[in-house]
Design a protein around this motif. Structure first.
Motif, short mmCIF file in Angstrom:
data_model
loop_
_atom_site.label_atom_id
_atom_site.label_comp_id
_atom_site.label_asym_id
_atom_site.label_seq_id
_atom_site.Cartn_x
_atom_site.Cartn_y
_atom_site.Cartn_z
N ASP A 178 39.30 47.44 44.46
CA ASP A 178 39.33 46.08 43.92
C ASP A 178 38.59 46.02 42.60
O ASP A 178 38.08 47.03 42.11
N GLY A 179 38.55 44.84 42.00
CA GLY A 179 37.96 44.68 40.67
C GLY A 179 36.54 45.19 40.60
O GLY A 179 36.10 45.68 39.57
N ARG A 180 35.82 45.08 41.72
CA ARG A 180 34.44 45.56 41.71
C ARG A 180 34.40 47.07 41.53
O ARG A 180 33.53 47.61 40.87
N GLU A 200 38.61 44.38 53.10
CA GLU A 200 37.54 43.61 52.48
C GLU A 200 38.11 42.46 51.66
O GLU A 200 39.00 42.65 50.86
N PRO A 201 37.61 41.24 51.88
CA PRO A 201 38.08 40.15 51.02
C PRO A 201 37.53 40.34 49.61
O PRO A 201 36.42 40.83 49.44
N PHE A 202 38.34 40.02 48.63
CA PHE A 202 37.87 40.12 47.25
C PHE A 202 37.52 38.72 46.76
O PHE A 202 38.38 37.96 46.35
N VAL A 203 36.26 38.38 46.88
CA VAL A 203 35.78 37.09 46.41
C VAL A 203 34.52 37.35 45.62
O VAL A 203 33.58 37.95 46.13
N LEU A 204 34.52 36.94 44.37
CA LEU A 204 33.37 37.23 43.50
C LEU A 204 32.96 35.97 42.77
O LEU A 204 33.78 35.11 42.47
#
Lengths: 135, 595
Positions: B322-324, B414-418
């Motif tokens: 993911d973006g992280r 894993e949810p992708f929430v940032l």
């Protein structure tokens, strides 16, 4: 020597093309959510499909959060980030491929569409007032 | 000694406050979860010495991420006299539940509403006195950036430390249940004591985001920004590097040579040609590395990294990352080790493992140093930055390929929430501290690894006695001959293969090793290099350096973070074989094409 250096640039060019060819297929649109929601139960997925959820909102639209449909630990994570029942969520930015930008209270979040699909919403407060007035 | 623990959500300026309070340096990033190791420092408050511990940023005391567990186990196992919680004054609605969780544990925190300047600009007014009365703990408005309210913080802490007794929370879980209750309580507190405009408008941030997060322009702008950073490192760093090299040369000519000439020839050769020149050449790269970290710190502190995660997530999602993961990849451009540690913010193990498999391919500053050295020696000033940029592209391509191949085995949910923080002006003090932190880390490694490596290479290339230094008959050439069947097809000469072997320990040694091996410097060394390899061979060599494992510390970190020998072995085997195959493909392909 000069000639060798010149032809060398072509090699670089070839490598660039190779790099892009390699990354190109990745940009193809496919179903991301299929591997994302592996642990959500069948029932949960069904609910997610039928309910009005955050991922259906367009840019600038606002709605109230009415629930989160996800396994316990994921729900807790989403809640800790501010996505709690009763709060108002506004979509600031969304694109077809990438994640959405959502404003909840004073916090801006970025989240994937498939995660936004776990958040159940109801029509925004302004619309609800209209309904009440009509009654 | 009394102990103070600093807690808070990510992006609240915990590290900035920590630096302000203790005067020491720690990394600050406008990115959730940068401070992953526990930083502690000693400071004097009033008349006594106090230990201050900076805990990782967390959203929730009973969450499931590694960071949350770190904080919990720290609080469970260490007596803390005073908990200080940093809150973002502009987001009290979001942050008070965590404060209430801590309060409920009986820890009586001191609440510091940080970034009060930012909140005031947004039109938020906080009634600290009444809020403090309702919560039964001190609430202080402050700004760690410009120092507002810090005096009051110090006074309160001195006061509290004298009266408060340490708390040892035993049964944390039992307390941490009534979550919804806490949220309702937090909301009533906010509506009572905080007045904020009905809709927050961050005009600057929104205006900037309209361009930088543009659906079509966003990604090209991101790549342009990264290209400019690397271009700046190269164009600004090269003259600085020359200056340092010149000074070192001057010192050698004026002081070292006359002094050392009384020594026997072998010892002179070892000390001056081996050790001094080897370390000196490495030292001349220090300005470039400082510059790189200054620029990275600016990018990090400005809040752009979270935007990078937003822009790249669409791509990374297709790779099973993911973006992280992408941001950690970028962090890896500084040093792979902290980037590997940064993956602790990921909760899902398979996502973490996949990210940790990918990160070693990001081109770290140690490898950058090797590439700058080789490109400067063998290519024209116009070609050099292009080749450097190509190396970065190759680094991304290797990472993507790895993720694509292993992503199917390591699926994650894993949810992708940032959180997307507003843009902030980087603080000069922080940027300088950060640069210093990194450079001292580099020098610490240098003092052990590099000196040992340089000495070893010098010995390998000058013995057994009577052989031509750096030529046939030395131990080095024996090793080189032994490796020939493997490294010949990828265009790496036997002398360079010794360098590769040494570079396995750390890439910082590579240049020092080349210098110690040849006993040459400056233009003469460049000339020697061009006899050792041509352009194609140089690129093949660099590709190999880029892809075969970064260094021993990275491997050690992979092992300690994954706690799996199997994973570490797979990672090492994969990177070695990928390196060879790519170099082979490039070198043989170029030969076939007639270059």
């Amino acid at each position: 020597m000069k000639y060798k250096q010149l032809s060398f640039r072509f090699v670089i060019l070839i490598c660039f093309i190779l790099a892009f060819v390699l990354t190109g297929p990745l940009l193809r649109e496919d179903n991301v959510s299929s591997f994302q929601l592996v642990r959500d139960s069948k029932h949960m997925k069904k609910v997610q499909k039928t309910m009005t959820n955050l991922s259906r909102l367009g840019t600038g639209e606002t709605a109230h959060i009415t629930g989160i449909h996800a396994p316990d630990d994921i729900r807790q994570r989403l809640q800790a980030m501010g996505l709690r029942t009763g709060r108002e969520a506004q979509v600031i930015r969304c694109t077809r491929l990438g994640p959405m930008q959502i404003r909840v209270g004073s916090v801006d979040l970025i989240m994937r569409r498939c995660d936004a699909a776990r958040v159940e919403i109801a029509a925004c407060s302004a619309a609800r007032i209209d309904v009440v007035a009509k009654k | 000694m009394k102990r103070i623990a600093i807690v808070g959500m990510p992006n609240t300026g915990k590290s900035t406050f920590f630096n302000r309070l203790t005067g020491s340096s720690s990394r600050v990033g406008n990115w959730p979860g940068v401070t992953v190791e526990l930083l502690s420092a000693h400071t004097i408050l009033g008349s006594e010495a106090v230990e201050v511990v900076d805990l990782p940023g967390i959203y929730d005391l009973h969450g499931f991420s590694d960071d949350e567990q770190v904080v919990r186990s720290f609080l469970e196992n260490n007596a803390v006299d005073q908990v200080v919680m940093i809150l973002n004054a502009a987001q009290l609605d979001h942050q008070l539940p965590l404060a209430l969780q801590i309060h409920k544990l009986g820890m009586k925190p001191v609440l510091l509403a940080n970034m009060i300047d930012e909140a005031e600009q947004l039109g938020i007014r906080i009634n600290a006195q009444s809020l403090s009365k309702s919560l039964d703990c001190p609430v202080i408005l402050m700004s760690a950036r410009n120092g507002t309210g810090l005096k009051e913080v110090r006074e309160t802490l001195i006061d509290r430390l004298q009266s408060v007794h340490p708390v040892k929370p035993q049964e944390l879980k039992a307390y941490l249940h009534a979550d919804d209750e806490l949220v309702a309580h937090a909301e009533s507190l906010v509506s009572e004591h905080v007045s904020s405009p009905s809709r927050l408008v961050r005009r600057m941030t929104e205006r900037i985001d309209r361009v930088l997060l543009h659906p079509l322009l966003g990604l090209p702008l991101f790549f342009l920004a990264m290209f400019l950073v690397f271009q700046a490192v190269y164009t600004l760093g090269a003259p600085l590097q020359d200056a340092v090299a010149y000074l070192l040369e001057l010192f050698r000519g004026w002081a070292l040579d006359p002094l050392a000439s009384v020594l026997p020839a072998t010892l002179y050769g070892f000390l001056v040609d081996g050790l001094y020149d080897g370390i000196g050449t490495v030292a001349s790269f220090v300005p470039v590395i400082i510059l790189f970290f200054f620029l990275m710190a600016v990018v990090e502190d400005s809040g752009y990294l979270a935007r990078a995660a937003y822009l790249t997530d669409a791509l990374m999602a297709r790779l099973g990352l993911d973006g992280r993961g992408f941001v950690m990849l970028l962090m890896g451009f500084g040093c792979n080790v902290p980037a590997l540690m940064g993956t602790r913010v990921m909760r899902s193990r398979s996502l973490r493992l996949l990210s940790m498999l990918v990160i070693p391919f990001s081109l770290c500053s140690a490898r950058l140093q090797v590439f700058i050295f080789i490109t400067t020696a063998l290519f024209t000033p116009q070609q050099a930055p292009v080749i450097l940029f190509f190396m970065y592209m190759a680094s991304f391509a290797a990472a993507f390929l790895t993720a694509l191949l292993f992503g199917k085995r390591l699926k994650s949910d894993e949810p992708f929430v940032l959180e997307l923080p507003p843009y902030r002006m980087p603080v000069l003090f922080q940027v300088l501290m950060r640069g210093w932190h990194e450079i001292s880390h580099f020098l610490k490694r240098a003092s052990t690894f590099i000196i040992t490596g340089v000495v070893l290479v010098w010995w390998l290339t000058h013995y057994p006695e009577g052989s031509t230094p750096g030529g046939a008959g030395t131990y080095a050439s024996m090793v080189g001959d032994w490796l020939k069947p493997v490294l010949d097809p990828i265009g790496i000469s036997s002398m360079m293969s010794v360098v590769l072997l040494i570079g396995f320990v750390a890439k910082e040694i590579v240049i020092g090793a080349i210098v110690a091996m040849t006993g040459l410097q400056g233009a003469a060394l460049n000339g020697y290099l061009s006899t050792q390899m041509d352009g194609i061979q140089a690129i093949s060599f660099m590709l190999f350096i880029l892809l075969y494992t970064p260094c021993l510390s990275t491997l050690a970190t992979q092992l300690s973070e994954s706690r799996s020998w199997k994973f570490t072995t797979v990672s090492l085997a994969w990177s070695l074989s990928l390196a060879w195959v790519v170099s082979f493909g490039f070198y043989q392909g170029a030969l076939l094409l007639g270059y």
